[in-house]
Design a protein around this motif. Sequence first.
Motif, mmCIF file in Angstrom:
data_model
loop_
_atom_site.group_PDB
_atom_site.id
_atom_site.type_symbol
_atom_site.label_atom_id
_atom_site.label_comp_id
_atom_site.label_asym_id
_atom_site.label_seq_id
_atom_site.Cartn_x
_atom_site.Cartn_y
_atom_site.Cartn_z
ATOM 1 N N PRO A 1 2.162 10.864 4.386
ATOM 2 C CA PRO A 1 2.246 10.739 2.929
ATOM 3 C C PRO A 1 3.558 10.074 2.513
ATOM 4 C CG PRO A 1 1.480 12.916 3.513
ATOM 5 C CD PRO A 1 1.883 12.233 4.793
ATOM 6 N N VAL A 2 3.505 9.325 1.455
ATOM 7 C CA VAL A 2 4.620 8.603 0.838
ATOM 8 C C VAL A 2 4.992 7.334 1.610
ATOM 9 C CG1 VAL A 2 6.873 8.840 -0.274
ATOM 10 C CG2 VAL A 2 5.478 10.850 0.006
ATOM 11 N N ALA A 3 4.196 6.959 2.593
ATOM 12 C CA ALA A 3 4.456 5.701 3.294
ATOM 13 C C ALA A 3 4.195 4.552 2.332
ATOM 14 C CB ALA A 3 3.564 5.579 4.517
ATOM 15 N N LEU A 4 5.098 3.610 2.308
ATOM 16 C CA LEU A 4 4.941 2.386 1.531
ATOM 17 C C LEU A 4 4.853 1.265 2.547
ATOM 18 C CD1 LEU A 4 4.847 1.386 -1.382
ATOM 19 C CD2 LEU A 4 7.302 1.083 -1.281
ATOM 20 N N LEU B 1 8.038 1.820 4.799
ATOM 21 C CA LEU B 1 9.183 2.564 4.272
ATOM 22 C C LEU B 1 8.755 3.984 3.930
ATOM 23 C CD1 LEU B 1 10.620 -0.034 1.716
ATOM 24 C CD2 LEU B 1 11.466 0.440 4.021
ATOM 25 N N TYR B 2 9.674 4.917 4.143
ATOM 26 C CA TYR B 2 9.448 6.303 3.726
ATOM 27 C C TYR B 2 10.570 6.760 2.802
ATOM 28 C CZ TYR B 2 5.696 6.857 7.118
ATOM 29 O OH TYR B 2 4.517 6.739 7.804
ATOM 30 N N THR B 3 11.344 5.835 2.317
ATOM 31 C CA THR B 3 12.479 6.183 1.454
ATOM 32 C C THR B 3 12.083 6.056 -0.010
ATOM 33 O OG1 THR B 3 13.263 3.905 1.542
ATOM 34 C CG2 THR B 3 14.186 5.438 3.151
ATOM 35 N N PRO B 4 12.727 6.810 -0.872
ATOM 36 C CA PRO B 4 12.422 6.703 -2.309
ATOM 37 C C PRO B 4 12.679 5.288 -2.821
ATOM 38 C CG PRO B 4 13.890 8.568 -1.878
ATOM 39 C CD PRO B 4 13.775 7.785 -0.612
ATOM 40 N N GLN B 5 11.835 4.845 -3.755
ATOM 41 C CA GLN B 5 11.953 3.496 -4.296
ATOM 42 C C GLN B 5 12.086 3.536 -5.811
ATOM 43 O OE1 GLN B 5 12.021 0.588 -2.355
ATOM 44 N NE2 GLN B 5 12.216 2.128 -0.757
ATOM 45 N N THR B 6 12.831 2.570 -6.320
ATOM 46 C CA THR B 6 12.893 2.313 -7.755
ATOM 47 C C THR B 6 12.281 0.934 -7.969
ATOM 48 O OG1 THR B 6 15.047 1.238 -7.615
ATOM 49 C CG2 THR B 6 15.037 3.646 -7.969
ATOM 50 N N GLY B 7 12.091 0.563 -9.206
ATOM 51 C CA GLY B 7 11.565 -0.763 -9.484
ATOM 52 C C GLY B 7 12.455 -1.848 -8.908
ATOM 53 N N ALA B 8 13.774 -1.699 -9.066
ATOM 54 C CA ALA B 8 14.718 -2.703 -8.578
ATOM 55 C C ALA B 8 14.721 -2.779 -7.048
ATOM 56 C CB ALA B 8 16.113 -2.407 -9.095
ATOM 57 N N LEU C 1 0.836 -1.193 0.000
ATOM 58 C CA LEU C 1 0.000 0.000 0.000
ATOM 59 C C LEU C 1 0.872 1.244 0.000
ATOM 60 C CD1 LEU C 1 -3.219 0.837 1.654
ATOM 61 C CD2 LEU C 1 -1.279 2.177 2.442
ATOM 62 N N LEU C 2 0.533 2.170 -0.870
ATOM 63 C CA LEU C 2 1.210 3.468 -0.919
ATOM 64 C C LEU C 2 0.247 4.530 -0.435
ATOM 65 C CD1 LEU C 2 3.479 5.451 -1.808
ATOM 66 C CD2 LEU C 2 2.383 5.490 -4.062
ATOM 67 N N VAL C 3 0.676 5.315 0.566
ATOM 68 C CA VAL C 3 -0.091 6.478 0.984
ATOM 69 C C VAL C 3 0.351 7.600 0.056
ATOM 70 C CG1 VAL C 3 -0.648 8.056 2.857
ATOM 71 C CG2 VAL C 3 -0.202 5.647 3.358
ATOM 72 N N HIS C 4 -0.496 7.868 -0.927
ATOM 73 C CA HIS C 4 -0.130 8.746 -2.047
ATOM 74 C C HIS C 4 -0.575 10.185 -1.821
ATOM 75 C CE1 HIS C 4 0.681 9.965 -6.130
ATOM 76 N NE2 HIS C 4 -0.573 10.314 -6.314
ATOM 77 N N ASP C 5 0.326 11.107 -2.147
ATOM 78 C CA ASP C 5 0.015 12.530 -2.170
ATOM 79 C C ASP C 5 0.539 13.068 -3.494
ATOM 80 O OD1 ASP C 5 -0.283 15.257 -1.900
ATOM 81 O OD2 ASP C 5 0.578 15.361 0.105
ATOM 82 N N SER C 6 -0.364 13.477 -4.370
ATOM 83 C CA SER C 6 0.031 13.925 -5.707
ATOM 84 C C SER C 6 0.878 15.198 -5.680
ATOM 85 C CB SER C 6 -1.203 14.143 -6.582
ATOM 86 O OG SER C 6 -2.064 15.097 -5.997
ATOM 87 N N ASN C 7 0.970 15.867 -4.541
ATOM 88 C CA ASN C 7 1.777 17.078 -4.433
ATOM 89 C C ASN C 7 3.233 16.778 -4.081
ATOM 90 O OD1 ASN C 7 -0.418 18.854 -4.925
ATOM 91 N ND2 ASN C 7 -1.105 18.517 -2.830
ATOM 92 N N ILE C 8 3.563 15.521 -3.869
ATOM 93 C CA ILE C 8 4.918 15.148 -3.479
ATOM 94 C C ILE C 8 5.530 14.288 -4.585
ATOM 95 C CG2 ILE C 8 6.332 13.932 -1.768
ATOM 96 C CD1 ILE C 8 4.174 14.598 0.302
ATOM 97 N N LEU C 9 6.636 14.738 -5.147
ATOM 98 C CA LEU C 9 7.281 14.057 -6.259
ATOM 99 C C LEU C 9 7.692 12.632 -5.895
ATOM 100 C CD1 LEU C 9 8.324 14.211 -9.145
ATOM 101 C CD2 LEU C 9 10.445 15.155 -8.255
ATOM 102 N N GLN C 10 8.179 12.421 -4.695
ATOM 103 C CA GLN C 10 8.599 11.087 -4.248
ATOM 104 C C GLN C 10 7.433 10.101 -4.310
ATOM 105 O OE1 GLN C 10 10.417 11.011 -0.383
ATOM 106 N NE2 GLN C 10 10.179 8.806 -0.189
ATOM 107 N N SER C 11 6.232 10.570 -4.039
ATOM 108 C CA SER C 11 5.054 9.714 -4.099
ATOM 109 C C SER C 11 4.793 9.263 -5.538
ATOM 110 C CB SER C 11 3.840 10.469 -3.541
ATOM 111 O OG SER C 11 2.725 9.628 -3.453
#
Length: 141
Positions: free
Chosen positions: A106-109, A122-129, A55-65
């Motif tokens: 916001p941005v919690a994964l 997690l609250y850190t930026p993620q990539t696909g890998a 689950l992603l807590v999404h906020d469209s105002n945050i680029l990391q999200s």
Amino acid sequence: MQKQNLKDANSKRSIWPRLVTFAFVLAVATIAISLLPRGFSEDTSLIGKGTNVLLLVHDSNILQSADTMAAMNEIRDEYAGRLEFIVADIQTPPGKAFAGRNGFQPVALVFFSANGENLQTLYTPQTGASLRQELNRVFGY
């Protein structure tokens, strides 16, 4: 007399070019729509219903999200059937209520087990890998 001949010529024109053009435009529109990215479920009631959930807590105002959502979209076909991908959008009342009720920023994964236990947040930026690596580690895929 000349106007009458033009009118007759226009009325005798074949409708086939218009039909072919319409069919072509319709086919292109259908293909374009099918290539659009699929949306994510916002049904948080799926948590604890027998399938692991990311689950992603999404906020469209945050680029990391947005970046994390793109990473989720990149890998979701690999985990289809084994994992539910859910977004709790805090710009909507249900998403905001879910995040507030569970204390997520916001941005919690959040990684939920099949029985609904929060295994990791997690609250850190993620990539696909990196997301693939975390899913394999947390859920043992």
